[in-house]
Structure formats: C-alpha cells, structure tokens
Motif scaffolding. Structure first.
Motif, short mmCIF file in Angstrom:
data_model
loop_
_atom_site.label_atom_id
_atom_site.label_comp_id
_atom_site.label_asym_id
_atom_site.label_seq_id
_atom_site.Cartn_x
_atom_site.Cartn_y
_atom_site.Cartn_z
N VAL A 12 9.09 -3.47 -13.00
CA VAL A 12 8.09 -4.46 -12.60
C VAL A 12 8.02 -4.64 -11.09
O VAL A 12 7.07 -5.23 -10.59
CB VAL A 12 8.28 -5.84 -13.28
N GLY A 13 9.03 -4.17 -10.37
CA GLY A 13 8.97 -4.25 -8.91
C GLY A 13 9.94 -5.25 -8.29
O GLY A 13 9.71 -5.72 -7.18
N LYS A 14 11.02 -5.56 -8.98
CA LYS A 14 11.99 -6.51 -8.42
C LYS A 14 12.58 -5.99 -7.11
O LYS A 14 12.62 -6.72 -6.12
CB LYS A 14 13.11 -6.79 -9.44
N SER A 15 13.04 -4.75 -7.10
CA SER A 15 13.66 -4.19 -5.90
C SER A 15 12.66 -4.06 -4.75
O SER A 15 12.97 -4.37 -3.60
CB SER A 15 14.29 -2.83 -6.20
N THR A 16 11.46 -3.63 -5.07
CA THR A 16 10.41 -3.51 -4.04
C THR A 16 10.08 -4.87 -3.44
O THR A 16 9.93 -5.01 -2.23
CB THR A 16 9.16 -2.86 -4.64
N ASN A 24 12.06 -11.21 6.00
CA ASN A 24 11.98 -12.59 6.46
C ASN A 24 13.22 -13.42 6.17
O ASN A 24 13.41 -14.47 6.79
CB ASN A 24 10.78 -13.29 5.78
N TYR A 25 14.03 -12.99 5.24
CA TYR A 25 15.19 -13.78 4.82
C TYR A 25 16.44 -12.92 4.76
O TYR A 25 16.38 -11.76 4.37
CB TYR A 25 14.93 -14.45 3.46
N GLU A 26 17.56 -13.52 5.13
CA GLU A 26 18.83 -12.82 5.21
C GLU A 26 19.57 -12.75 3.88
O GLU A 26 20.20 -11.75 3.56
CB GLU A 26 19.70 -13.53 6.25
N HIS A 27 19.51 -13.80 3.10
CA HIS A 27 20.29 -13.89 1.86
C HIS A 27 19.45 -13.42 0.68
O HIS A 27 18.82 -14.22 -0.02
CB HIS A 27 20.80 -15.32 1.66
N VAL A 28 19.46 -12.10 0.49
CA VAL A 28 18.67 -11.44 -0.54
C VAL A 28 19.61 -10.49 -1.29
O VAL A 28 20.24 -9.64 -0.67
CB VAL A 28 17.49 -10.67 0.10
N ILE A 29 19.71 -10.67 -2.60
CA ILE A 29 20.66 -9.88 -3.37
C ILE A 29 19.98 -9.22 -4.55
O ILE A 29 19.41 -9.89 -5.41
CB ILE A 29 21.82 -10.76 -3.89
N ASP A 30 20.07 -7.89 -4.60
CA ASP A 30 19.65 -7.14 -5.77
C ASP A 30 20.87 -7.08 -6.68
O ASP A 30 21.86 -6.41 -6.38
CB ASP A 30 19.18 -5.74 -5.38
#
Length: 156
Positions: A12-16, A24-30
């Motif tokens: 669905v495009g979660k990683s994209t 824009n944001y530093e705290h991003v976790i896959d």
C-alpha cells in the motif's frame, strides 16, 4: 507532538510514505526493520515488539513520531498513539508495487501474493475499524503525506 502509526497491507505504500515523511521529521521508524517486528514461532505470526515501541514512545514524548508497520498484535500499542492511519490502495496498484519494489521480496511469489489478497479482504477491514483515518495511496507520495499531515494537525 503527535505519535502516528501508518498501517496497512503489503504494497500500500507504507515505506514510500515514510521516506517522504523523513524529509521533514527525524523520528520515523519502519517497523519491518531492525527487530521492531519479530516472528512468534509458537503461533507462527509476525508480532510487533510492543514493549520496545512503548519504551521508545515514552522516551520521546516531546517529539513527533511516525511508525509504519502491520502485525497481529498492533492494537497493544494504540493507547500510546495519537493516531492510527490505515493506508490502502486498489489491488492492481498494490500488485504493481509489490512486483517492482526493491526493498522487500515479500509478495512476489504467487503464494505470497495470494496471502496479500486474503489479508486485504479479511484483515484490512478489521484494521480500518480501529483506525482514526483511512488514506488512499494511489496518488503521488507527496500528496499522500500532505493529506496525512493535515489529518494529524501538522498543517492546516
């Protein structure tokens, strides 16, 4: 500060979407990487390490945090989140993405693709029921992210 989970089926495009948010944001976790999701051998299910995530969220209360992933036990972390957003797309869009992505191999085999179809039909409706918002990802990633930012109050 907002704590947001982006969830949805494979393709669905979660990683994209997360890659766009990283601009824009530093705290991003896959959650698919670095041990955030593990295989529960006893039940043969993928599960989120909710203790680790809750610890991370509590240690970073003053930060905007975006997480992305899907697992059978994800509801355990909902009380610690401000928003749960289900990302969705038509099956034909998901199939194209799964077949052409380079970061993951899941979904490329016939059996795995059939699992994605089954999950979309059976699991996605359950995720949607527990979500604050549903966002279609069949538009440009920048537009999807802008929509998410609006929904969670980061832009007007």
């Amino acid at each position: 500060m907002v704590k947001v989970l982006l969830t949805g089926m494979s393709g669905v495009g979660k990683s994209t979407t997360l890659k766009q948010i990283c601009q824009n944001y530093e705290h991003v976790i896959d959650l698919d990487y670095d041990g955030w999701i593990f295989m529960d051998e006893e039940n043969n299910e993928l599960k989120i390490d909710t203790n680790r995530i809750v610890d991370y969220l509590l240690q970073n209360k003053a930060k905007d945090i975006f997480l992305a992933g899907t697992a059978i036990n994800q509801r355990e972390m909902y009380p610690y989140l401000d928003f749960v957003i289900t990302l969705t797309a038509p099956l034909e869009v998901m199939h194209e993405r799964v077949l052409t992505r380079n970061n993951k191999s899941f979904g490329k085999s016939r059996e795995e693709w059939q699992k994605i179809i089954s999950d979309k039909n059976n699991f996605e409706p359950l995720i949607i029921k527990g979500s604050d918002f549903v966002v279609s990802t069949d538009s440009a990633p920048a537009d999807v992210v802008k929509n998410i930012y609006k929904l969670v109050g980061l832009i007007k």
